[in-house]
Design a protein around this motif. Structure first.
Motif, PDB file in Angstrom:
ATOM      1  N   PRO A  17      52.490 114.913 -28.399  1.00 20.16           N
ATOM      2  CA  PRO A  17      53.817 114.430 -28.769  1.00 20.16           C
ATOM      3  C   PRO A  17      54.749 115.592 -29.088  1.00 20.16           C
ATOM      4  CG  PRO A  17      52.310 114.189 -30.620  1.00 20.16           C
ATOM      5  CD  PRO A  17      51.487 114.676 -29.463  1.00 20.16           C
ATOM      6  N   ASN A  18      56.009 115.420 -28.753  1.00 26.68           N
ATOM      7  CA  ASN A  18      57.004 116.469 -28.950  1.00 26.68           C
ATOM      8  C   ASN A  18      58.113 115.982 -29.878  1.00 26.68           C
ATOM      9  OD1 ASN A  18      58.849 114.957 -27.251  1.00 26.68           O
ATOM     10  ND2 ASN A  18      57.604 115.674 -25.527  1.00 26.68           N
ATOM     11  N   PHE A  19      59.177 116.767 -29.972  1.00 22.31           N
ATOM     12  CA  PHE A  19      60.264 116.396 -30.883  1.00 22.31           C
ATOM     13  C   PHE A  19      60.907 115.069 -30.480  1.00 22.31           C
ATOM     14  CE2 PHE A  19      61.607 120.595 -33.134  1.00 22.31           C
ATOM     15  CZ  PHE A  19      60.281 120.851 -33.440  1.00 22.31           C
ATOM     16  N   GLY A  20      60.851 114.733 -29.189  1.00 26.07           N
ATOM     17  CA  GLY A  20      61.357 113.440 -28.766  1.00 26.07           C
ATOM     18  C   GLY A  20      60.560 112.310 -29.387  1.00 26.07           C
ATOM     19  N   ASP A  21      59.240 112.458 -29.411  1.00 24.81           N
ATOM     20  CA  ASP A  21      58.392 111.454 -30.057  1.00 24.81           C
ATOM     21  C   ASP A  21      58.634 111.439 -31.566  1.00 24.81           C
ATOM     22  OD1 ASP A  21      56.568 110.553 -27.765  1.00 24.81           O
ATOM     23  OD2 ASP A  21      56.332 112.718 -27.684  1.00 24.81           O
ATOM     24  N   ILE A  68      64.643 125.262 -40.361  1.00 25.66           N
ATOM     25  CA  ILE A  68      63.781 126.270 -39.735  1.00 25.66           C
ATOM     26  C   ILE A  68      63.693 126.045 -38.232  1.00 25.66           C
ATOM     27  CG2 ILE A  68      61.444 127.216 -39.633  1.00 25.66           C
ATOM     28  CD1 ILE A  68      61.150 126.411 -42.616  1.00 25.66           C
ATOM     29  N   ALA A  69      63.472 124.794 -37.823  1.00 28.75           N
ATOM     30  CA  ALA A  69      63.300 124.492 -36.398  1.00 28.75           C
ATOM     31  C   ALA A  69      64.562 124.787 -35.602  1.00 28.75           C
ATOM     32  CB  ALA A  69      62.885 123.034 -36.219  1.00 28.75           C
ATOM     33  N   ILE A  70      65.712 124.431 -36.137  1.00 29.71           N
ATOM     34  CA  ILE A  70      66.964 124.677 -35.416  1.00 29.71           C
ATOM     35  C   ILE A  70      67.208 126.170 -35.266  1.00 29.71           C
ATOM     36  CG2 ILE A  70      69.476 124.414 -35.561  1.00 29.71           C
ATOM     37  CD1 ILE A  70      68.918 121.637 -36.860  1.00 29.71           C
ATOM     38  N   ALA A  71      66.941 126.934 -36.328  1.00 28.69           N
ATOM     39  CA  ALA A  71      67.087 128.389 -36.253  1.00 28.69           C
ATOM     40  C   ALA A  71      66.102 128.986 -35.247  1.00 28.69           C
ATOM     41  CB  ALA A  71      66.879 129.005 -37.635  1.00 28.69           C
ATOM     42  N   LYS A  98      67.173 114.011 -34.819  1.00 28.65           N
ATOM     43  CA  LYS A  98      67.983 114.093 -33.605  1.00 28.65           C
ATOM     44  C   LYS A  98      68.596 115.485 -33.450  1.00 28.65           C
ATOM     45  CE  LYS A  98      71.573 111.685 -30.994  1.00 28.65           C
ATOM     46  NZ  LYS A  98      72.568 110.585 -30.986  1.00 28.65           N
ATOM     47  N   GLU A  99      69.050 116.068 -34.555  1.00 30.00           N
ATOM     48  CA  GLU A  99      69.605 117.424 -34.511  1.00 30.00           C
ATOM     49  C   GLU A  99      68.541 118.424 -34.048  1.00 30.00           C
ATOM     50  OE1 GLU A  99      71.056 118.183 -38.405  1.00 30.00           O
ATOM     51  OE2 GLU A  99      72.708 116.741 -38.288  1.00 30.00           O
ATOM     52  N   MET A 100      67.320 118.247 -34.503  1.00 32.53           N
ATOM     53  CA  MET A 100      66.225 119.127 -34.097  1.00 32.53           C
ATOM     54  C   MET A 100      65.918 118.965 -32.612  1.00 32.53           C
ATOM     55  SD  MET A 100      63.774 118.499 -37.427  1.00 32.53           S
ATOM     56  CE  MET A 100      62.423 119.550 -36.924  1.00 32.53           C
ATOM     57  N   LEU A 101      65.894 117.724 -32.158  1.00 36.58           N
ATOM     58  CA  LEU A 101      65.627 117.454 -30.739  1.00 36.58           C
ATOM     59  C   LEU A 101      66.705 118.063 -29.858  1.00 36.58           C
ATOM     60  CD1 LEU A 101      64.084 116.053 -28.447  1.00 36.58           C
ATOM     61  CD2 LEU A 101      65.349 113.953 -28.994  1.00 36.58           C
ATOM     62  N   GLU A 102      67.963 117.890 -30.253  1.00 41.05           N
ATOM     63  CA  GLU A 102      69.064 118.457 -29.468  1.00 41.05           C
ATOM     64  C   GLU A 102      68.990 119.975 -29.426  1.00 41.05           C
ATOM     65  OE1 GLU A 102      72.382 116.764 -31.497  1.00 41.05           O
ATOM     66  OE2 GLU A 102      72.389 114.903 -30.308  1.00 41.05           O
ATOM     67  N   ALA A 103      68.553 120.589 -30.534  1.00 42.87           N
ATOM     68  CA  ALA A 103      68.466 122.052 -30.596  1.00 42.87           C
ATOM     69  C   ALA A 103      67.411 122.586 -29.631  1.00 42.87           C
ATOM     70  CB  ALA A 103      68.167 122.505 -32.022  1.00 42.87           C
ATOM     71  N   GLU A 136      66.102 121.043 -27.012  1.00 43.41           N
ATOM     72  CA  GLU A 136      66.460 120.731 -25.627  1.00 43.41           C
ATOM     73  C   GLU A 136      67.539 121.681 -25.122  1.00 43.41           C
ATOM     74  OE1 GLU A 136      65.385 115.967 -25.247  1.00 43.41           O
ATOM     75  OE2 GLU A 136      67.443 116.547 -25.740  1.00 43.41           O
ATOM     76  N   SER A 137      68.503 122.003 -25.967  1.00 44.83           N
ATOM     77  CA  SER A 137      69.560 122.936 -25.587  1.00 44.83           C
ATOM     78  C   SER A 137      69.003 124.331 -25.339  1.00 44.83           C
ATOM     79  CB  SER A 137      70.629 122.987 -26.683  1.00 44.83           C
ATOM     80  OG  SER A 137      71.619 123.942 -26.391  1.00 44.83           O
ATOM     81  N   ALA A 138      68.006 124.726 -26.150  1.00 46.93           N
ATOM     82  CA  ALA A 138      67.431 126.069 -26.027  1.00 46.93           C
ATOM     83  C   ALA A 138      66.419 126.172 -24.893  1.00 46.93           C
ATOM     84  CB  ALA A 138      66.779 126.466 -27.344  1.00 46.93           C
ATOM     85  N   GLY A 139      65.890 125.036 -24.453  1.00 43.32           N
ATOM     86  CA  GLY A 139      64.902 125.050 -23.381  1.00 43.32           C
ATOM     87  C   GLY A 139      63.534 125.563 -23.797  1.00 43.32           C
ATOM     88  N   VAL A 140      63.203 125.452 -25.092  1.00 43.72           N
ATOM     89  CA  VAL A 140      61.910 125.920 -25.584  1.00 43.72           C
ATOM     90  C   VAL A 140      60.917 124.764 -25.602  1.00 43.72           C
ATOM     91  CG1 VAL A 140      62.957 127.734 -26.974  1.00 43.72           C
ATOM     92  CG2 VAL A 140      62.559 125.480 -28.003  1.00 43.72           C
ATOM     93  N   LYS A 141      59.637 125.094 -25.654  1.00 48.46           N
ATOM     94  CA  LYS A 141      58.605 124.071 -25.792  1.00 48.46           C
ATOM     95  C   LYS A 141      58.502 123.665 -27.266  1.00 48.46           C
ATOM     96  CE  LYS A 141      57.960 124.800 -21.501  1.00 48.46           C
ATOM     97  NZ  LYS A 141      58.709 123.957 -20.545  1.00 48.46           N
ATOM     98  N   HIS A 142      58.193 122.400 -27.479  1.00 40.43           N
ATOM     99  CA  HIS A 142      58.166 121.897 -28.851  1.00 40.43           C
ATOM    100  C   HIS A 142      57.116 120.806 -28.984  1.00 40.43           C
ATOM    101  CE1 HIS A 142      60.760 118.608 -27.189  1.00 40.43           C
ATOM    102  NE2 HIS A 142      61.279 119.606 -26.501  1.00 40.43           N
ATOM    103  N   ALA A 143      56.518 120.744 -30.167  1.00 41.74           N
ATOM    104  CA  ALA A 143      55.489 119.745 -30.449  1.00 41.74           C
ATOM    105  C   ALA A 143      55.578 119.341 -31.908  1.00 41.74           C
ATOM    106  CB  ALA A 143      54.096 120.303 -30.152  1.00 41.74           C
ATOM    107  N   VAL A 144      55.230 118.077 -32.171  1.00 42.88           N
ATOM    108  CA  VAL A 144      55.123 117.593 -33.544  1.00 42.88           C
ATOM    109  C   VAL A 144      53.660 117.226 -33.765  1.00 42.88           C
ATOM    110  CG1 VAL A 144      55.777 115.226 -32.882  1.00 42.88           C
ATOM    111  CG2 VAL A 144      55.991 115.949 -35.259  1.00 42.88           C
ATOM    112  N   ALA A 145      53.140 117.578 -34.937  1.00 43.94           N
ATOM    113  CA  ALA A 145      51.687 117.623 -35.146  1.00 43.94           C
ATOM    114  C   ALA A 145      51.096 116.281 -35.575  1.00 43.94           C
ATOM    115  CB  ALA A 145      51.349 118.711 -36.153  1.00 43.94           C
ATOM    116  N   PHE A 146      51.205 115.292 -34.716  1.00 46.54           N
ATOM    117  CA  PHE A 146      50.473 114.043 -34.922  1.00 46.54           C
ATOM    118  C   PHE A 146      49.085 114.219 -34.308  1.00 46.54           C
ATOM    119  CE2 PHE A 146      54.835 112.290 -35.313  1.00 46.54           C
ATOM    120  CZ  PHE A 146      54.685 111.654 -36.539  1.00 46.54           C
ATOM    121  N   ASN A 147      48.229 114.931 -35.024  1.00 45.15           N
ATOM    122  CA  ASN A 147      46.966 115.379 -34.441  1.00 45.15           C
ATOM    123  C   ASN A 147      45.916 114.288 -34.295  1.00 45.15           C
ATOM    124  OD1 ASN A 147      47.093 115.789 -37.448  1.00 45.15           O
ATOM    125  ND2 ASN A 147      44.907 116.138 -37.180  1.00 45.15           N
TER     126      ASN A 147
END
Length: 392
Positions: free
Chosen positions: A360-364, A89-92, A114-119, A121-132
């Protein structure tokens, strides 16, 4: 004020928590960076999707997440589905140019993450992972004290996440007990929250030495598509059962890049512990202790306290502490799980509007999966494992 249309994939418990945050964020943080508009929600069939839209306040519903991801009206994709679906879902969504917030753990392991992070970063979109949990004001206050040098050089970190919802062997075989869907068990489900807190508060983890255990090897098969989180019991010799192939408990010693040492423990088999997230951090000039079940409190002890007042004392979070001015007007009025999601939404939407990267983002999320993979490897080999710095 800018409006951002949200497409949420998944309508279960986490969907409720996220929907609450979208509705309430502008009420708490006004003027809001943007107004979240609950545009479309997706669930596994039409009946569930329609019910989720009505219950969670979405304007539209669908059973086709791909159509929602590619809908030009959608600005943000929110992924609150089981772990094995996150990556696809995230890559799409990244390829469609959508900003993305994804529930944790980010994926089934480091490779997918890593595939999600690369996707993204390549798209230039904002991203977050929910470690709330790091959004809890008391946790943010601990970070503030550490950053200010109030406890000096950190010597050690002790973190736990203990629950009891799966301690009953008759609780059903949720997807959380199946490796092909969850990736790992307690480690990925709740242990990664402690890893996130350790990285957030102390620094990067370089080495791990772990033990894992599966206490209940099989459980009654679950009926229906709803994850019951152990609340529905089944018993009897004639009840069909399925194998559990993930960890029920994990303990690991850790070493940090800055020289600190520590331990992380997580289990879902601890009777009497509901959502027992704790950390205790000792530094050369003081100590901090936090227990999530007492979310408004941070226990502090500073070495320069007078001798007749030395010992842990309680600081209650309120308007003067991080995020406090947007929440309640006096200390200790009560912070709940929902508020951590409200703060998470505020920070993510602020990052979108201000063109900064969320944290935190997909890198984290990727780095945490590298560490989690190292923990599983250590438990399997029975020895210290060094976390590959090139992956961090």
């Amino acid at each position: 004020m800018r409006k951002l249309n949200v497409g949420m994939i998944g309508g279960g418990f986490m969907g409720k928590a996220h929907a609450l945050a979208y509705a309430a964020m502008p009420m708490f943080f006004w003027p809001a960076p943007a107004i979240p508009h609950r545009h479309t929600i997706v669930d596994v069939n039409e009946a569930l999707a329609k019910e989720a839209a009505a219950k969670l306040g979405f304007e539209n519903y669908s059973t086709d997440w791909r159509a929602v991801v590619n809908d030009p009206e959608i600005d943000v994709i929110d992924i609150v589905t089981p772990n094995n679906t996150h990556a696809e879902i995230a890559i799409a969504a990244a390829k469609a140019g959508k900003h993305i917030i994804c529930e944790k753990p980010l994926a089934l392991g480091a490779e997918q993450s890593k595939e999600m992070l690369e996707a993204v970063e390549s798209a230039g979109v904002k991203h977050a992972v929910a470690f709330n949990y790091r959004r809890t004001p008391a946790v943010a206050l601990a970070k503030k004290y550490i950053k200010e040098g109030r406890i000096g050089k950190i010597l050690n970190f002790r973190g736990t996440y203990l629950q009891d919802w799966s301690a009953d062997p008759n609780s059903p075989l949720s997807w959380r007990f199946q490796k092909k869907i969850a990736g790992s068990g307690t480690l990925g489900d709740i242990g990664t929250h402690v890893v996130d807190l350790a990285r957030y508060l102390v620094g990067e983890i370089t080495d791990v030495n772990a033990v894992t255990k599966t206490w209940i090897p099989e459980r009654p098969l679950q009926t229906g598509s709803i994850d019951n989180l152990g609340t529905v019991r089944s018993s009897g010799a004639d009840v069909p059962k399925g194998a559990v192939d993930v960890d029920d408990e994990v303990m690991t010693m850790v070493k940090f890049e800055n020289g600190a040492i520590g331990s992380i423990e997580a289990t879902r088999n601890a009777w009497g512990r509901n959502n027992f997230i704790t950390f205790e951090i000792h530094g050369e000039k003081g100590s901090l202790f936090f227990n999530y079940e007492r979310r408004d409190e941070l226990q502090v002890c500073f070495a320069d306290d007078p001798s007749d007042a030395k010992g842990f004392r309680t600081v209650y979070t309120g308007p003067a502490t991080p995020y406090g001015e947007g929440l309640w007007p006096i200390p200790a009025l009560g912070i709940g799980y929902g508020e951590t999601k409200i703060i998470e939404t505020y920070d993510f939407f602020k990052a979108i509007v201000e063109d900064t990267q969320a944290s935190p983002n997909f890198g984290d999320g990727y780095r945490i999966e590298v560490i989690a993979d190292g923990i599983l490897k250590s438990a399997q080999k029975g020895e210290w494992v060094k976390i590959d710095k090139t992956q961090l």
